[in-house]
Design a protein around this motif. Structure first.
Motif, mmCIF file in Angstrom:
data_model
loop_
_atom_site.group_PDB
_atom_site.id
_atom_site.type_symbol
_atom_site.label_atom_id
_atom_site.label_comp_id
_atom_site.label_asym_id
_atom_site.label_seq_id
_atom_site.Cartn_x
_atom_site.Cartn_y
_atom_site.Cartn_z
ATOM 1 N N VAL A 177 10.222 22.897 7.686
ATOM 2 C CA VAL A 177 8.806 23.180 7.960
ATOM 3 C C VAL A 177 7.969 22.857 6.723
ATOM 4 O O VAL A 177 7.284 23.696 6.168
ATOM 5 N N GLY A 178 8.068 21.580 6.310
ATOM 6 C CA GLY A 178 7.242 21.071 5.218
ATOM 7 C C GLY A 178 5.919 20.597 5.799
ATOM 8 O O GLY A 178 5.409 21.173 6.775
ATOM 9 N N SER A 179 5.356 19.519 5.231
ATOM 10 C CA SER A 179 4.037 19.051 5.669
ATOM 11 C C SER A 179 4.008 18.785 7.175
ATOM 12 O O SER A 179 3.212 19.381 7.906
ATOM 13 N N VAL A 180 4.878 17.887 7.629
ATOM 14 C CA VAL A 180 4.802 17.485 9.042
ATOM 15 C C VAL A 180 5.391 18.571 9.956
ATOM 16 O O VAL A 180 4.811 18.902 10.993
ATOM 17 N N GLY A 181 6.545 19.116 9.554
ATOM 18 C CA GLY A 181 7.208 20.123 10.394
ATOM 19 C C GLY A 181 6.293 21.295 10.702
ATOM 20 O O GLY A 181 6.232 21.785 11.837
ATOM 21 N N MET A 182 5.543 21.724 9.698
ATOM 22 C CA MET A 182 4.641 22.861 9.887
ATOM 23 C C MET A 182 3.483 22.489 10.827
ATOM 24 O O MET A 182 3.124 23.265 11.723
ATOM 25 N N LEU A 183 2.933 21.292 10.623
ATOM 26 C CA LEU A 183 1.817 20.860 11.481
ATOM 27 C C LEU A 183 2.289 20.677 12.918
ATOM 28 O O LEU A 183 1.589 21.025 13.876
ATOM 29 N N PHE B 273 0.866 -1.185 0.000
ATOM 30 C CA PHE B 273 0.000 0.000 0.000
ATOM 31 C C PHE B 273 0.901 1.232 0.000
ATOM 32 O O PHE B 273 1.846 1.287 0.778
ATOM 33 N N THR B 274 0.562 2.203 -0.807
ATOM 34 C CA THR B 274 1.432 3.368 -0.911
ATOM 35 C C THR B 274 0.770 4.637 -0.373
ATOM 36 O O THR B 274 -0.443 4.680 -0.154
ATOM 37 N N GLY B 275 1.572 5.654 -0.163
ATOM 38 C CA GLY B 275 1.065 6.933 0.342
ATOM 39 C C GLY B 275 2.101 8.007 0.113
ATOM 40 O O GLY B 275 3.025 7.845 -0.694
ATOM 41 N N ARG B 276 1.985 9.094 0.842
ATOM 42 C CA ARG B 276 2.816 10.272 0.599
ATOM 43 C C ARG B 276 4.166 10.180 1.321
ATOM 44 O O ARG B 276 4.249 9.716 2.445
ATOM 45 N N ASP B 277 5.202 10.615 0.640
ATOM 46 C CA ASP B 277 6.481 10.867 1.319
ATOM 47 C C ASP B 277 7.079 12.130 0.683
ATOM 48 O O ASP B 277 6.364 12.850 -0.043
ATOM 49 N N VAL B 278 8.337 12.358 0.951
ATOM 50 C CA VAL B 278 8.968 13.614 0.518
ATOM 51 C C VAL B 278 8.764 13.868 -0.989
ATOM 52 O O VAL B 278 8.936 12.968 -1.810
ATOM 53 N N GLY B 279 8.368 15.081 -1.308
ATOM 54 C CA GLY B 279 8.267 15.515 -2.700
ATOM 55 C C GLY B 279 6.942 15.214 -3.380
ATOM 56 O O GLY B 279 6.737 15.614 -4.529
ATOM 57 N N ILE B 280 6.049 14.506 -2.704
ATOM 58 C CA ILE B 280 4.788 14.100 -3.329
ATOM 59 C C ILE B 280 3.716 15.166 -3.094
ATOM 60 O O ILE B 280 3.507 15.607 -1.954
ATOM 61 N N THR B 281 3.041 15.538 -4.181
ATOM 62 C CA THR B 281 1.999 16.565 -4.070
ATOM 63 C C THR B 281 0.614 15.913 -4.036
ATOM 64 O O THR B 281 0.470 14.727 -4.344
ATOM 65 N N ASP B 282 -0.405 16.725 -3.726
ATOM 66 C CA ASP B 282 -1.787 16.224 -3.744
ATOM 67 C C ASP B 282 -2.133 15.698 -5.136
ATOM 68 O O ASP B 282 -2.789 14.674 -5.276
ATOM 69 N N GLU B 283 -1.662 16.421 -6.176
ATOM 70 C CA GLU B 283 -1.966 16.017 -7.551
ATOM 71 C C GLU B 283 -1.354 14.643 -7.853
ATOM 72 O O GLU B 283 -1.964 13.816 -8.525
#
Ligand code: NAD
Length: 369
Positions: free
Chosen positions: A185-191, A117-127
């Motif tokens: 401060v990317g996805s996780v760092g910002m949250l 099963f796959t999901g998001r990691d570094v560099g992956i956008t919503d698109e």
């Protein structure tokens, strides 16, 4: 004849840390090239994100996939989840037709029939995630209201781990000015930054993306420092939330924080860096223990069909405290204790599987081929 193929090297590298499978895939028309590593599926199908990165070489990409997928197995094992570890890396290349490439990637994932099963990691956008979801059902597609934001689950998990570290260190909680330096401060760092701000903490941030650092500073009321300096900032906690490999014997010697707790995978360059942190009396929150929130949510959503992962995320606090206590009792590094706990669970799962299913290939005992 061209240079000799290096298939034996791949098999050799897979055997070092006991990887089950490596899939190299490409689609020339759309410029897709990637490597999927499945480390271990003893406890269930492999879960793991996909990363897109400008790797200097195929060797570097393979090494990243192998290292990250093994980390996912350990993360699943220590979090007591019914899944194993895998990870995919895509080589970022000029001329790549991005949407088509991620659709082709989804087809490859689909062909594995739920083994990964796959999901998001570094560099992956919503698109990118939407493109993957057009061709496979085995993807943590966001935004999905029931699943929630995987990065947010990860950030919440890191916070629970950090709470345990702060308690263990006797550093005061809400109200007092605990100073946290956030690297990335990317996805996780910002949250994570938002949670820490809400908890009344004082923040210092850095990001190689200056725009992102400035936005974070504005929203979090944080001070920005140079990315090369953030690790060594004068603070109580350093939260590595960018890429791995930031904690080496050399960098650990220069840390001024009392706690290291962040979401980045593979923070230690080698186990001895963890020993050095323990020797210096710096509390280290093992990365795969505290950054498991996204995986926990993914596993509970896909495999256990659970609506709410909140109680499971909170258990990161208890697991972190347990690791800290064992490490203190045994005068060992938290990194080594976490590895031991994860390896013990894997060993138990393998024994259980072999007892109930006959042999290591997962064949029911009594079957003739
Ligand atoms: P992201 O790409 O959204 O954020 C990473 C940020 O780090 C970016 O803003 C980037 O510019 C910055 N950065 C890169 N190098 C840097 C450096 N040297 N100094 C300062 N900033 C730097 O990625 P993310 O999803 O937030 O993941 C961050 C880390 O957490 C990764 O190591 C990832 O593998 C790990 N992780 C993420 C999740 C998740 O749910 N997203 C789960 C577990 C682990």
């Amino acid at each position: 004849m061209g240079p000799p193929l290096r298939t034996m090297d791949i098999l050799e590298q897979m055997s070092v840390q006991d990887h089950e499978q490596v899939v190299a895939f490409q689609n020339r028309e759309v410029g897709l090239r990637g490597i999927l590593a499945i480390h271990d599926t003893t406890c269930g199908p492999a879960l793991g994100g996909v990363r897109i990165w400008k790797y200097a070489s195929e060797d570097e990409a393979l090494a990243d996939a192998l290292r990250l997928s093994r980390g996912m197995t350990y993360k699943a094992a220590i979090s007591e989840l019914p899944c194993g570890g895998g990870k995919c890396v895509i080589l970022l290349r000029e001329g790549m037709k991005r949407a088509e490439a991620f659709e082709a990637y989804g087809q490859m994932v689909e062909s594995l029939n739920g083994r990964f099963f796959t999901g998001r990691d570094v560099g992956i956008t919503d698109e990118d995630l939407q493109a993957i979801a057009r061709t496979t059902q085995y993807v943590a597609k966001e935004p999905d209201q029931a699943l929630g934001d995987i990065s947010e689950h990860t950030a919440i998990g890191v916070w629970h781990g950090l709470r345990a570290c702060l308690e263990f260190a006797g550093i005061a909680k809400k109200g007092s000015r605990v100073r946290v330096a956030v690297q990335g401060v990317g996805s996780v760092g910002m949250l994570l930054g938002r949670i820490l701000k809400r908890e009344g903490m004082e923040l210092v941030v850095a990001d190689v993306n200056a725009e992102r650092a400035a936005e974070a500073a504005k929203e979090l009321g944080a001070r920005v420092v140079d990315p090369t300096e953030i690790l060594f900032a004068e603070c109580d906690v350093i939260a590595p939330c960018a890429l791995g490999g930031v904690l080496s014997i050399e960098t650990v010697a220069r840390l001024r924080a009392r706690i290291v707790c962040g979401c980045a995978n593979n923070q230690l360059t080698k186990p001895e860096a963890g020993d050095e942190l323990a020797r210096r009396g710096i509390i280290y929150a093992p990365d795969y223990l505290v950054n498991a929130g996204g995986l926990i949510r993914g596993a509970e959503y896909f495999l256990l069909k659970r609506a709410d992962s909140k109680p499971s995320l909170e258990r990161i606090h208890e697991r972190m405290l347990r690791v800290l206590e064992i490490a203190r009792e045994r005068s060992a590094s938290t990194a080594r204790i976490a590895d031991e706990l994860a390896e013990t669970r894997l060993k138990q799962a393998k024994t259980f599987r072999d007892l109930h299913w006959g042999d290591k290939a997962g064949k029911p005992s009594g079957s003739s081929n």
